[in-house]
Design an enzyme around this catalytic site. Sequence first.
Site, PDB file in Angstrom:
ATOM      1  N   TYR A  89      92.775 123.849  96.410  1.00  0.00           N
ATOM      2  CA  TYR A  89      92.185 123.397  95.153  1.00  0.00           C
ATOM      3  C   TYR A  89      93.250 122.649  94.340  1.00  0.00           C
ATOM      4  O   TYR A  89      93.015 121.578  93.812  1.00  0.00           O
ATOM      5  CB  TYR A  89      91.655 124.596  94.352  1.00  0.00           C
ATOM      6  CG  TYR A  89      90.908 124.173  93.118  1.00  0.00           C
ATOM      7  CD1 TYR A  89      89.548 123.912  93.163  1.00  0.00           C
ATOM      8  CD2 TYR A  89      91.572 124.009  91.903  1.00  0.00           C
ATOM      9  CE1 TYR A  89      88.856 123.495  92.037  1.00  0.00           C
ATOM     10  CE2 TYR A  89      90.894 123.588  90.776  1.00  0.00           C
ATOM     11  CZ  TYR A  89      89.531 123.337  90.844  1.00  0.00           C
ATOM     12  OH  TYR A  89      88.860 122.916  89.727  1.00  0.00           O
TER      13      TYR A  89
ATOM     14  N   PHE B 284      80.765  93.795  87.364  1.00  0.00           N
ATOM     15  CA  PHE B 284      80.064  94.482  88.437  1.00  0.00           C
ATOM     16  C   PHE B 284      79.107  95.453  87.737  1.00  0.00           C
ATOM     17  O   PHE B 284      79.389  95.897  86.623  1.00  0.00           O
ATOM     18  CB  PHE B 284      81.042  95.209  89.381  1.00  0.00           C
ATOM     19  CG  PHE B 284      80.305  95.901  90.488  1.00  0.00           C
ATOM     20  CD1 PHE B 284      79.643  95.154  91.458  1.00  0.00           C
ATOM     21  CD2 PHE B 284      80.195  97.285  90.533  1.00  0.00           C
ATOM     22  CE1 PHE B 284      78.899  95.776  92.447  1.00  0.00           C
ATOM     23  CE2 PHE B 284      79.462  97.908  91.530  1.00  0.00           C
ATOM     24  CZ  PHE B 284      78.807  97.158  92.482  1.00  0.00           C
ATOM     25  N   THR B 285      77.988  95.776  88.391  1.00  0.00           N
ATOM     26  CA  THR B 285      76.935  96.569  87.705  1.00  0.00           C
ATOM     27  C   THR B 285      77.501  97.813  87.012  1.00  0.00           C
ATOM     28  O   THR B 285      77.283  98.015  85.812  1.00  0.00           O
ATOM     29  CB  THR B 285      75.852  97.002  88.715  1.00  0.00           C
ATOM     30  OG1 THR B 285      76.487  97.598  89.848  1.00  0.00           O
ATOM     31  CG2 THR B 285      75.019  95.812  89.187  1.00  0.00           C
TER      32      THR B 285
ATOM     33  N   ASP C 229      90.479  95.639  89.353  1.00  0.00           N
ATOM     34  CA  ASP C 229      89.545  96.340  90.231  1.00  0.00           C
ATOM     35  C   ASP C 229      89.857  95.875  91.652  1.00  0.00           C
ATOM     36  O   ASP C 229      89.543  94.751  92.044  1.00  0.00           O
ATOM     37  CB  ASP C 229      88.093  95.999  89.842  1.00  0.00           C
ATOM     38  CG  ASP C 229      87.087  96.702  90.758  1.00  0.00           C
ATOM     39  OD1 ASP C 229      87.503  97.243  91.796  1.00  0.00           O
ATOM     40  OD2 ASP C 229      85.881  96.688  90.431  1.00  0.00           O
TER      41      ASP C 229
ATOM     42  N   LYS D 285      85.398 101.185  99.904  1.00  0.00           N
ATOM     43  CA  LYS D 285      85.663  99.831 100.399  1.00  0.00           C
ATOM     44  C   LYS D 285      87.151  99.736 100.753  1.00  0.00           C
ATOM     45  O   LYS D 285      87.499  99.549 101.904  1.00  0.00           O
ATOM     46  CB  LYS D 285      85.311  98.794  99.331  1.00  0.00           C
ATOM     47  CG  LYS D 285      83.814  98.698  99.025  1.00  0.00           C
ATOM     48  CD  LYS D 285      83.566  97.797  97.832  1.00  0.00           C
ATOM     49  CE  LYS D 285      82.128  97.741  97.397  1.00  0.00           C
ATOM     50  NZ  LYS D 285      81.265  96.860  98.161  1.00  0.00           N
TER      51      LYS D 285
ATOM     52  N   ARG E 145      70.610  90.909  94.691  1.00  0.00           N
ATOM     53  CA  ARG E 145      71.681  90.704  93.716  1.00  0.00           C
ATOM     54  C   ARG E 145      71.241  89.573  92.800  1.00  0.00           C
ATOM     55  O   ARG E 145      71.616  88.428  92.969  1.00  0.00           O
ATOM     56  CB  ARG E 145      73.009  90.358  94.401  1.00  0.00           C
ATOM     57  CG  ARG E 145      73.592  91.443  95.268  1.00  0.00           C
ATOM     58  CD  ARG E 145      74.421  92.483  94.538  1.00  0.00           C
ATOM     59  NE  ARG E 145      73.691  93.469  93.786  1.00  0.00           N
ATOM     60  CZ  ARG E 145      74.188  94.661  93.452  1.00  0.00           C
ATOM     61  NH1 ARG E 145      75.383  95.015  93.802  1.00  0.00           N
ATOM     62  NH2 ARG E 145      73.493  95.509  92.738  1.00  0.00           N
TER      63      ARG E 145
ATOM     64  N   PHE F 235      67.518  98.672  89.645  1.00  0.00           N
ATOM     65  CA  PHE F 235      67.488  98.233  91.043  1.00  0.00           C
ATOM     66  C   PHE F 235      67.685  99.392  92.022  1.00  0.00           C
ATOM     67  O   PHE F 235      67.286  99.318  93.160  1.00  0.00           O
ATOM     68  CB  PHE F 235      68.542  97.143  91.302  1.00  0.00           C
ATOM     69  CG  PHE F 235      69.963  97.590  91.080  1.00  0.00           C
ATOM     70  CD1 PHE F 235      70.528  97.531  89.820  1.00  0.00           C
ATOM     71  CD2 PHE F 235      70.728  98.084  92.126  1.00  0.00           C
ATOM     72  CE1 PHE F 235      71.835  97.953  89.606  1.00  0.00           C
ATOM     73  CE2 PHE F 235      72.035  98.508  91.932  1.00  0.00           C
ATOM     74  CZ  PHE F 235      72.590  98.444  90.656  1.00  0.00           C
TER      75      PHE F 235
HETATM   76  N1  F0G Z   1      83.923  97.610  91.834  1.00  0.00           N
HETATM   77  C1  F0G Z   1      83.449  96.774  92.765  1.00  0.00           C
HETATM   78  C2  F0G Z   1      83.995  95.384  92.826  1.00  0.00           C
HETATM   79  C3  F0G Z   1      82.475  97.196  93.663  1.00  0.00           C
HETATM   80  O1  F0G Z   1      82.026  96.347  94.581  1.00  0.00           O
HETATM   81  C4  F0G Z   1      81.990  98.523  93.577  1.00  0.00           C
HETATM   82  C5  F0G Z   1      80.947  98.996  94.463  1.00  0.00           C
HETATM   83  C6  F0G Z   1      82.517  99.366  92.593  1.00  0.00           C
HETATM   84  C7  F0G Z   1      83.478  98.879  91.742  1.00  0.00           C
HETATM   85  C8  F0G Z   1      82.045 100.761  92.454  1.00  0.00           C
HETATM   86  O2  F0G Z   1      82.526 101.538  93.495  1.00  0.00           O
HETATM   87  O3  F0G Z   1      80.483 102.269  94.755  1.00  0.00           O
HETATM   88  O4  F0G Z   1      82.654 103.484  94.991  1.00  0.00           O
HETATM   89  O5  F0G Z   1      81.342 103.646  92.910  1.00  0.00           O
HETATM   90  N2  F0G Z   1      80.216  98.250  95.146  1.00  0.00           N
HETATM   91  C9  F0G Z   1      79.202  98.712  96.084  1.00  0.00           C
HETATM   92  C10 F0G Z   1      78.453  97.537  96.671  1.00  0.00           C
HETATM   93  C11 F0G Z   1      78.290  99.750  95.529  1.00  0.00           C
HETATM   94  O6  F0G Z   1      77.482  97.789  97.380  1.00  0.00           O
HETATM   95  O7  F0G Z   1      78.847  96.402  96.479  1.00  0.00           O
HETATM   96  P1  F0G Z   1      81.703 102.795  94.069  1.00  0.00           P
END
Ligand code: F0G
Length: 482
Positions: A80, A132-133, A223, A266, A389, A455
Amino acid sequence: MPEIKFYARKAVPVEMHKVKIVQKLSLLPARERLQRMYEAGFNTFGLHNSDIFMDMLTDSGVNAMSDNMQSAMLRADDAYAGSETFYRMRDKLEEIFGIPHLLPAHQGRACEHIIAQHFVKSGNCVIMNYHFTTSKAHVTRLGGHVEELICDEGLITKSQNPFKGNIDLDKVRACVEKEGASNIAYLRIEAGTNLIGGQPISYANMKAATELAKEYGILTVLDASLLQDNLYFIKTREDAMQDKSIREITRMIADLFDIVYFSGRKFGFGRGGGILIRDEKIFHDMEDLIPMFEGFLTYGGMSVKEMEAMIVGFDETMDMDVISQAPQFIRHCVNALDEMGVPVITPAGGLGAHLNAREILSHVPAEEYPAGALVAALYLCGGIRGMERGTMSEERNPDGSERIASVEMVRLAFPRRVFTLGQTEFVIDRVKWLYDHRHLVGGLKFTHEPKTMRFFTGKLTPTSDWPEKLVEAYIADFGEEG
Ligand code: F0G
């Protein structure tokens, strides 16, 4: 993966790995796919994996692991508090990025949550090359707003510009002057700009933008979730960087930023995330948030097995053979579609091939989600799951009107080291068929519309019986089972 030359055949990307474990796929008959699409509410997020032939939804958490990554999992040190795995991860990241402090988090958006929670106050502005979303949602949830200052070329779908992810420095200066530097929580630069087609940003532009921020005393945040693709493009497209190694380029980039965060789904080919912080005081000021939202400071919600795999994955990300695979497959797919006249986003970026839904379905009104309709149609025509997208991925304006996305795309992601060239050719073929039958595709409307990030969980229905007609045309050409 160096460009391998061919003698008697047209050059194609050649994998610098071999397959050791496989997963069986199935291609459902077309009429069954239609049934599944209705059950999924015409939202590809609602499909079951077993109903999908080519899962090109995302590259997040679905990349193939290497033998070395898998075997590293066996030495995971479960504790832990004080896990040796954590210290190995921190040391590896410090070796690569030169930044000493690590806050672990369970994925990329968790890092965004922690960063926004600490730095964004109501009324603040966050400057980005593009949002990013999740990175935007965390800022707006706290009453902040995002200024996206991407270069004009970034939103031009067909282009030769090698770095469409660059931020416009004049717009940054004007924005800082207008907002006042003290109202800017941070400058967030996204490597491999996701929502405009995985387009890279040059080292020179990152340097200039971060220097500008420093001039005004503004915190700089990278990022790095899609850094691997961006490294490939800097190495292959930025003249001044050609003789630098991937490790050197990574270090030069990291040196520009106060904070670097990443989605380990990623970057590192695993499942996790982390925030690297240069300043010890900022690190200590932020660290309380990790046990509160993620888990103790030495695992942050991650499985230690995944952490061990990612430690190896970080090293593999420094290997040009490894990081070339996706961009080369994507380029193969994009160039083939482009040559056949299918509107795609060019130049080919990282992350995936991107179809220009606004152009392909120019007869579908923007409020009926052309990209949403196109991605649903593509599942019907070959069991291919992509991701919308575009406008569906935006949130409505406060007055309830649609915020029409600047770019309306379908993304066909290429998870790393997963698909073969044969499968890629199948996708190219079905996209071309769909393009030639685009007049059969109509729009969508919401039947269940969540307020935030609709989405993901929203449900839609077609505006007419176009899916039935499309499937009949498909069966006429490929038979029931194709
Ligand atoms: N920043 C970028 C540039 C991303 O592409 C993503 C995730 C995140 C942050 C968030 O990371 O998913 O680990 O919480 N992109 C995924 C996609 C979801 O399908 O492009 P996460």
